[in-house]
Design an enzyme around this catalytic site. Structure first.
Site, PDB file in Angstrom:
ATOM      1  N   GLY A 218       0.879  -1.409   0.044  1.00 47.45           N
ATOM      2  CA  GLY A 218      -0.132   0.064   0.013  1.00 47.45           C
ATOM      3  C   GLY A 218       0.625   1.131  -0.024  1.00 47.45           C
ATOM      4  N   ALA A 219       0.075   2.339   0.372  1.00 53.67           N
ATOM      5  CA  ALA A 219       0.778   3.727   0.013  1.00 53.67           C
ATOM      6  C   ALA A 219       1.747   3.917   1.245  1.00 53.67           C
ATOM      7  CB  ALA A 219      -0.414   4.891   0.129  1.00 53.67           C
ATOM      8  N   ILE A 220       1.402   3.257   2.310  1.00 48.33           N
ATOM      9  CA  ILE A 220       2.636   3.964   3.438  1.00 48.33           C
ATOM     10  C   ILE A 220       3.844   3.251   3.201  1.00 48.33           C
ATOM     11  CG2 ILE A 220       2.962   3.832   5.822  1.00 48.33           C
ATOM     12  CD1 ILE A 220       0.089   4.564   6.155  1.00 48.33           C
ATOM     13  N   GLU A 239       7.414 -10.770   3.623  1.00 46.90           N
ATOM     14  CA  GLU A 239       6.280 -11.513   3.146  1.00 46.90           C
ATOM     15  C   GLU A 239       6.041 -11.319   1.789  1.00 46.90           C
ATOM     16  OE1 GLU A 239       3.115 -11.375   5.746  1.00 46.90           O
ATOM     17  OE2 GLU A 239       1.752 -10.842   3.954  1.00 46.90           O
ATOM     18  N   GLY A 337       0.814 -11.357   7.626  1.00 48.87           N
ATOM     19  CA  GLY A 337       2.165 -11.712   8.239  1.00 48.87           C
ATOM     20  C   GLY A 337       2.534 -10.569   9.388  1.00 48.87           C
TER      21      GLY A 337
HETATM   22  N1  COA Z   1     -12.428   3.507  11.590  1.00 49.07           N
HETATM   23  C1  COA Z   1     -13.203   3.396  10.442  1.00 49.07           C
HETATM   24  N2  COA Z   1     -12.777   3.373   9.337  1.00 49.07           N
HETATM   25  C2  COA Z   1     -11.412   3.092   9.289  1.00 49.07           C
HETATM   26  C3  COA Z   1     -10.670   2.966  10.224  1.00 49.07           C
HETATM   27  C4  COA Z   1     -11.148   3.443  11.368  1.00 49.07           C
HETATM   28  N3  COA Z   1     -10.387   3.215  12.630  1.00 49.07           N
HETATM   29  N4  COA Z   1      -9.353   2.745   9.479  1.00 49.07           N
HETATM   30  C5  COA Z   1      -9.513   2.786   8.434  1.00 49.07           C
HETATM   31  N5  COA Z   1     -10.727   2.908   8.051  1.00 49.07           N
HETATM   32  C6  COA Z   1     -11.498   2.819   6.722  1.00 49.07           C
HETATM   33  C7  COA Z   1     -10.775   4.098   5.828  1.00 49.07           C
HETATM   34  O1  COA Z   1     -11.304   5.234   5.923  1.00 49.07           O
HETATM   35  C8  COA Z   1     -10.809   3.299   4.425  1.00 49.07           C
HETATM   36  O2  COA Z   1     -11.961   3.499   4.038  1.00 49.07           O
HETATM   37  P1  COA Z   1     -12.401   4.340   2.469  1.00 49.07           P
HETATM   38  O3  COA Z   1     -11.426   3.630   1.532  1.00 49.07           O
HETATM   39  O4  COA Z   1     -13.693   4.275   2.454  1.00 49.07           O
HETATM   40  O5  COA Z   1     -11.824   5.649   2.869  1.00 49.07           O
HETATM   41  C9  COA Z   1     -10.620   1.918   4.701  1.00 49.07           C
HETATM   42  O6  COA Z   1     -10.724   1.490   6.023  1.00 49.07           O
HETATM   43  C10 COA Z   1      -9.248   1.393   4.309  1.00 49.07           C
HETATM   44  O7  COA Z   1      -8.335   1.993   5.372  1.00 49.07           O
HETATM   45  P2  COA Z   1      -6.872   2.315   4.870  1.00 49.07           P
HETATM   46  O8  COA Z   1      -6.260   2.805   5.906  1.00 49.07           O
HETATM   47  O9  COA Z   1      -6.790   2.947   3.455  1.00 49.07           O
HETATM   48  O10 COA Z   1      -6.504   0.882   4.726  1.00 49.07           O
HETATM   49  P3  COA Z   1      -5.075   0.372   3.967  1.00 49.07           P
HETATM   50  O11 COA Z   1      -5.576  -0.443   2.574  1.00 49.07           O
HETATM   51  O12 COA Z   1      -3.973   1.067   4.228  1.00 49.07           O
HETATM   52  O13 COA Z   1      -5.184  -1.050   4.997  1.00 49.07           O
HETATM   53  C11 COA Z   1      -4.934  -2.460   6.972  1.00 49.07           C
HETATM   54  C12 COA Z   1      -4.769  -1.053   6.274  1.00 49.07           C
HETATM   55  C13 COA Z   1      -4.443  -2.296   8.544  1.00 49.07           C
HETATM   56  C14 COA Z   1      -6.232  -2.739   6.887  1.00 49.07           C
HETATM   57  C15 COA Z   1      -3.862  -3.405   6.150  1.00 49.07           C
HETATM   58  O14 COA Z   1      -2.625  -2.775   6.301  1.00 49.07           O
HETATM   59  C16 COA Z   1      -4.051  -4.623   6.678  1.00 49.07           C
HETATM   60  O15 COA Z   1      -4.982  -5.511   6.417  1.00 49.07           O
HETATM   61  N6  COA Z   1      -3.044  -5.064   7.770  1.00 49.07           N
HETATM   62  C17 COA Z   1      -3.135  -6.635   8.454  1.00 49.07           C
HETATM   63  C18 COA Z   1      -2.256  -7.569   7.572  1.00 49.07           C
HETATM   64  C19 COA Z   1      -0.745  -7.095   7.668  1.00 49.07           C
HETATM   65  O16 COA Z   1      -0.487  -6.142   8.340  1.00 49.07           O
HETATM   66  N7  COA Z   1      -0.039  -7.719   6.845  1.00 49.07           N
HETATM   67  C20 COA Z   1       1.390  -7.682   6.801  1.00 49.07           C
HETATM   68  C21 COA Z   1       1.696  -7.004   5.354  1.00 49.07           C
HETATM   69  S1  COA Z   1       1.202  -7.634   3.926  1.00 49.07           S
END
Ligand code: COA
Length: 435
Positions: A218-220, A239, A337
């Site tokens: 993703g973006a970060i 991973e 992961g």
């Molecule tokens: N409350 C309400 N909504 C929330 C929220 C919160 N606390 N946090 C995120 N959201 C919403 C965002 O607004 C966004 O919605 P939108 O697209 O309608 O604006 C949506 O959820 C996705 O959030 P975003 O921050 O863009 O998610 P992301 O694509 O950056 O993914 C995780 C973040 C945490 C979901 C993702 O990193 C993940 O699945 N992690 C677990 C697995 C992992 O870490 N694997 C290891 C590496 S691959």
């Protein structure tokens, strides 16, 4: 017998190949950019004609149309997913399918024990001169699952890069072959805005020359990579990776030369990106694609000195409990992961783990740093495992800190419009003023 003769004898069109799936079977789909779309589409298209009943579909990251999740397919298929994407999210949250919590590194063991695989649908490269096909972009759970499955149906695709490492299957170990030259699914470049840039800059300040990195998707993670241009001899043990690593490798920033473990190699379980990434990894000895029970095993990760993991989160409470996969009872993604790498980084000499995310969500109306996790939510990373939390507002170091110190650190990196509410919780809990 020459492998070419064996290959020809096993060839079938996709719609014929899927007739080998029986009602009641557990069918494992290779995932992410490795999903064998021709086979999956054929399975769904043929469902009525074949009359499948109660076929359990097991998968993680779905990149295809996931038509087996549609309500009208419920009579044929039941999804049991270890990670959610857009299509599986709707299916699982409306209770037509199920979610199984699982550390990614333990998925192969599940497929050998609790969730034995009847049929594995995989996608591989064309065979080499010795009859070995490469799992290409997705070795992770796919290779161990194919080894454990009773029946292996492979989509052989000339567009699948031939990656090196422990990621080959011989034609003799495949039961049915379908040829397809469909493009390998691509993941476009992420949009990096000001918030992501600020987070990327903060994360990059925690990364030193010679570190070995795990970066999520993703973006970060992409923003973090843009700030690493002046580092030296970075390594990769991750991973997954995306296009960003190609730029840094070509600039000579990622060399893997300082790695004490698997030096000279980027050790990876799966990849998702554009064709540029897929061409880069093709026959490239720098890339070592390995099964996920190796790449993500915390004890393997921990053998890398100075391992830095960067992942993201949905919510963190003031104790440092992290939810990365749900919004209340709504399952959003999965564990993936994340915990594997946080625990691996903790075992690594000089290791650090970072959870990085924007301080707010939903157009800045919601704080991701909260007094309490939303009711129904789950803890992905425990407060005892968490190390650094990074937002666009700064860096909170939590490991080794008291609950009081953690709460202070976390409020500092929350968005200012939520400070008052968070400070109130702090004062109620710790009987002292937050200033
Ligand atoms: N409350 C309400 N909504 C929330 C929220 C919160 N606390 N946090 C995120 N959201 C919403 C965002 O607004 C966004 O919605 P939108 O697209 O309608 O604006 C949506 O959820 C996705 O959030 P975003 O921050 O863009 O998610 P992301 O694509 O950056 O993914 C995780 C973040 C945490 C979901 C993702 O990193 C993940 O699945 N992690 C677990 C697995 C992992 O870490 N694997 C290891 C590496 S691959």
């Amino acid at each position: 017998m020459d492998w070419r003769t064996v290959y020809n004898a096993k060839r079938k069109p996709a719609k014929e190949a899927v007739k080998a799936i029986k009602s009641g079977d557990r069918v494992l789909l290779a995932h992410a950019a490795g999903e064998p779309l021709a086979l999956v589409d054929a399975m769904v298209e043929m469902a009525d004609e074949i009359g499948y009943e109660d076929v359990e579909i097991v998968q993680m990251v779905a990149m295809g149309h996931s038509l087996y999740t549609k309500p009208e397919m419920r009579k044929h298929f039941r999804l049991n997913s270890l990670f959610l994407g857009a299509a599986s999210r709707e299916c699982i949250n409306s209770a037509r399918g199920d979610f199984t919590p699982c550390f990614f590194y333990q998925a192969p063991e599940l497929f050998r024990t609790t969730l034995p695989v009847d049929v594995a649908l995989i996608q591989v490269s064309v065979p080499d001169k010795n009859g070995f096909c490469s799992f290409g972009v997705s070795c992770d759970y796919t290779k161990p699952a194919a080894e454990a499955a009773k029946l292996v149906i492979a989509q052989v695709n000339p567009n699948m890069p031939r990656t090196l490492g422990e990621c080959f299957i011989h034609i003799n170990d495949i039961d049915i072959i379908t040829e397809s030259d469909a493009p390998i699914p691509e993941l476009g470049l992420s949009k990096i805005g000001d918030v992501e840039m600020a987070i990327g800059k903060n994360c990059a300040s925690l990364i030193n020359d010679g570190d070995t990195l795990q970066l999520g998707i993703g973006a970060i993670p992409d923003a973090v990579l843009t700030f690493l241009g002046d580092k030296k001899d970075l390594g990769i043990h991750s991973e997954m990776v995306s296009d960003g690593v190609v730029d840094l490798y070509e600039k000579g920033v990622i060399t893997c030369k300082a790695k004490n473990f698997n030096p000279g190699k980027m050790v990876i379980a799966f990849l998702m990106g554009t064709r540029r990434l897929y061409d880069f990894i093709n026959d490239n000895p720098v890339i070592s694609m390995m099964p996920v029970d190796y790449v993500n095993h915390p004890m393997i990760i921990g053998q890398n000195d100075n391992l830095v993991s960067v992942n993201s989160a949905v919510q963190v409470d003031l104790q440092g409990q992290v939810c990365s996969e749900a919004m209340g009872l709504k399952q959003f993604s999965g564990i993936g992961g994340q915990v594997d790498f946080i625990r691996g980084a903790a075992l690594s000499k000089g290791g650090r783990s970072i959870l990085a995310f924007p301080a707010t969500a939903k157009g800045k109306t919601v704080s991701k740093i909260v007094p309490f996790l939303t009711e129904g939510s789950c803890v992905t990373t425990s407060r005892t495992d968490v190390d650094y939390v990074v937002t666009e507002f700064g860096i909170a170091k939590l490991k080794g800190k008291t609950l009081r110190e953690r709460a202070r650190e976390l409020i500092k990196v929350a968005a200012p419009q939520f400070w008052e509410e968070l400070a109130k919780t702090f004062e109620e809990r710790f009987h002292e003023a937050y200033e």
